[in-house]
Scaffold this active site. Structure first.
Site, mmCIF file in Angstrom:
data_model
loop_
_atom_site.group_PDB
_atom_site.id
_atom_site.type_symbol
_atom_site.label_atom_id
_atom_site.label_comp_id
_atom_site.label_asym_id
_atom_site.label_seq_id
_atom_site.Cartn_x
_atom_site.Cartn_y
_atom_site.Cartn_z
ATOM 1 N N ASP A 212 1.134 -1.164 -0.138
ATOM 2 C CA ASP A 212 0.174 0.259 -0.087
ATOM 3 C C ASP A 212 0.536 1.253 0.157
ATOM 4 O O ASP A 212 2.389 0.953 -0.125
ATOM 5 C CB ASP A 212 -0.879 -0.105 1.252
ATOM 6 C CG ASP A 212 -2.039 0.923 1.642
ATOM 7 O OD1 ASP A 212 -2.542 1.605 -0.009
ATOM 8 O OD2 ASP A 212 -1.735 1.499 2.574
ATOM 9 N N SER A 213 0.446 2.542 -0.326
ATOM 10 C CA SER A 213 0.861 3.655 -0.773
ATOM 11 C C SER A 213 1.354 3.934 0.982
ATOM 12 O O SER A 213 2.245 4.618 1.405
ATOM 13 C CB SER A 213 0.432 5.006 -0.724
ATOM 14 O OG SER A 213 -1.090 5.275 -0.002
ATOM 15 N N TYR B 25 -0.862 8.230 -2.195
ATOM 16 C CA TYR B 25 -1.120 8.305 -4.081
ATOM 17 C C TYR B 25 -2.486 8.920 -4.598
ATOM 18 O O TYR B 25 -2.221 8.746 -5.558
ATOM 19 C CB TYR B 25 -0.840 7.098 -3.703
ATOM 20 C CG TYR B 25 -0.057 5.553 -3.893
ATOM 21 C CD1 TYR B 25 1.066 5.931 -3.103
ATOM 22 C CD2 TYR B 25 0.453 4.202 -4.697
ATOM 23 C CE1 TYR B 25 2.738 5.254 -3.658
ATOM 24 C CE2 TYR B 25 1.314 3.893 -4.478
ATOM 25 C CZ TYR B 25 2.637 4.036 -3.787
ATOM 26 O OH TYR B 25 3.100 3.437 -3.407
ATOM 27 N N CYS C 160 -3.894 -1.177 -1.935
ATOM 28 C CA CYS C 160 -4.819 0.043 -2.137
ATOM 29 C C CYS C 160 -5.697 0.008 -3.158
ATOM 30 O O CYS C 160 -5.480 -0.346 -4.005
ATOM 31 C CB CYS C 160 -2.884 0.284 -2.081
ATOM 32 S SG CYS C 160 -3.390 2.498 -3.011
ATOM 33 N N THR D 121 -6.133 2.733 -4.755
ATOM 34 C CA THR D 121 -5.428 3.942 -5.809
ATOM 35 C C THR D 121 -4.939 2.846 -6.849
ATOM 36 O O THR D 121 -5.524 2.866 -8.017
ATOM 37 C CB THR D 121 -5.258 4.707 -5.105
ATOM 38 O OG1 THR D 121 -5.977 5.546 -3.866
ATOM 39 C CG2 THR D 121 -4.880 6.368 -6.367
ATOM 40 N N GLU E 39 -3.531 8.133 8.987
ATOM 41 C CA GLU E 39 -2.468 8.460 8.937
ATOM 42 C C GLU E 39 -1.665 8.793 10.273
ATOM 43 O O GLU E 39 -1.222 8.421 10.754
ATOM 44 C CB GLU E 39 -2.034 8.792 7.700
ATOM 45 C CG GLU E 39 -1.394 7.912 6.262
ATOM 46 C CD GLU E 39 0.198 6.950 6.841
ATOM 47 O OE1 GLU E 39 0.777 7.269 6.928
ATOM 48 O OE2 GLU E 39 -0.452 6.493 6.005
ATOM 49 N N CYS F 175 -11.141 2.421 0.830
ATOM 50 C CA CYS F 175 -9.655 2.870 0.570
ATOM 51 C C CYS F 175 -9.740 2.260 1.800
ATOM 52 O O CYS F 175 -10.343 2.836 2.605
ATOM 53 C CB CYS F 175 -9.403 4.626 0.883
ATOM 54 S SG CYS F 175 -8.200 4.906 1.818
ATOM 55 N N HIS G 51 -7.119 3.017 3.635
ATOM 56 C CA HIS G 51 -6.614 3.466 5.664
ATOM 57 C C HIS G 51 -8.607 4.061 5.893
ATOM 58 O O HIS G 51 -8.533 5.007 7.211
ATOM 59 C CB HIS G 51 -6.167 5.122 4.758
ATOM 60 C CG HIS G 51 -5.198 5.289 4.422
ATOM 61 N ND1 HIS G 51 -4.916 4.534 3.849
ATOM 62 C CD2 HIS G 51 -4.597 5.068 5.476
ATOM 63 C CE1 HIS G 51 -3.008 4.322 3.160
ATOM 64 N NE2 HIS G 51 -3.128 5.369 4.532
HETATM 65 N N1 DGL Z 1 -4.646 3.320 0.813
HETATM 66 C C1 DGL Z 1 -5.313 3.827 -0.569
HETATM 67 C C2 DGL Z 1 -6.055 3.550 -1.047
HETATM 68 O O1 DGL Z 1 -6.975 1.859 -0.613
HETATM 69 C C3 DGL Z 1 -4.336 5.152 -0.655
HETATM 70 C C4 DGL Z 1 -4.003 5.913 0.075
HETATM 71 C C5 DGL Z 1 -3.113 7.506 -0.206
HETATM 72 O O2 DGL Z 1 -3.679 8.324 -1.170
HETATM 73 O O3 DGL Z 1 -1.824 6.853 -0.139
HETATM 74 O O4 DGL Z 1 -6.251 3.884 -2.141
#
Ligand code: DGL
Length: 265
Positions: free
Chosen positions: A10-11, A42, A73, A75, A153, A187, A189
């Protein structure tokens, strides 16, 4: 001889919500998790940049002989999954968007589905396409909620600031006359903010994230023979201390900063 670890990336620390579900589903497997913390987020980057970062992260994992790759992730799944699968056709490469969309379509009573994610995920349209493929009559509403990534985060899962942001993003849908029946946390997160989001959206709605469905899909693809010692190796591209502190809250178990290896992609 074991088949090698399962690579997950993941990012940042968001994908640890997926790792947690994978470990529950495949307790004997070994894992290598990579958080590209130096280049997070990301979700505000262009498709080409996300694709390039995802290929570099996956390359670092592949060089550790992973037997499968999980793009934890949304994204990166939206923009890079096809490129990653084409690059490594010999191993399973699984993303989180299709499993999340499938779970939403299964859970939604009336096909009125809302999706929240990063700016890039929403703009890229991967969820909208996946849901409409599975349920062509669905009403799909989407919204980019990029500030949630920063709150997660930061570890601000339940602060007044987080609640104000959640209200600003979501209240109009849920205070309106026709609220959606399902909300997809698009997402990785966002699951740590689920309690807070639940307070805004109420108890009736189905709240869907892709962690457990992705784990189920991967377990199915790998079959019953996944063995190993149940180990996890943690890699990050920056900030071992911060990765461990915030990451432990995503993972649900303490993480030692000394066990986080810093790598350069
Ligand atoms: N956790 C990432 C996702 O599921 C995105 C977080 C980011 O913007 O890096 O898209």
């Amino acid at each position: 001889m074991t088949a090698g670890p399962i690579g997950v990336f993941d990012s940042g620390v968001g994908g640890l919500t997926v790792l947690r579900a994978l470990r529950e589903r495949l307790p004997d497997a070994d894992f290598v998790y990579l958080g590209d913390t130096a280049r997070l987020p990301y979700g505000t980057k262009s498709p080409d940049t996300v694709r390039r970062y995802a290929l570099q992260a996956a390359e670092a994992l592949r060089s550790r002989q992973v037997q499968a790759l999980v793009v934890a992730c949304n994204t990166a799944s939206g923009f890079a999954l096809d490129a990653l699968a084409a690059r490594w056709p010999e191993i399973p490469v699984e993303g989180v968007v299709e499993p999340g969309a499938a779970a939403a379509c299964r859970r939604s009573a009336h096909g009125d589905i809302a999706v929240i994610g990063t700016e890039a995920t929403i703009r890229g349209g991967a969820y909208q396409d996946a849901i409409r493929r599975l349920r062509p009559d669905a009403r799909v509403r989407v919204r980019a909620c990029s500030v949630f990534v920063a709150l997660a985060e930061e570890g601000w899962f339940d602060s007044p600031a987080a609640e104000a942001v959640a209200r600003a993003y979501l209240a109009d849908w849920f205070d309106g006359p026709e609220p959606p029946d399902t909300l997809v946390l698009g997402c990785t997160h966002f699951p740590v903010l689920a309690g807070l989001i639940r307070r805004i959206v109420g108890d009736e709605l189905a709240l869907v994230d892709s962690a457990s469905t992705t784990a189920a899909v991967l377990a199915e693809r790998l079959g019953p023979q996944v063995d190993g010692g149940g180990s996890v190796t943690f890699l990050a591209t920056d900030g071992a201390e911060r990765f461990a502190t915030v990451g432990s809250r995503f993972l649900g178990t303490p993480l030692d900063p000394a066990a986080v290896e810093i790598v350069d992609l």
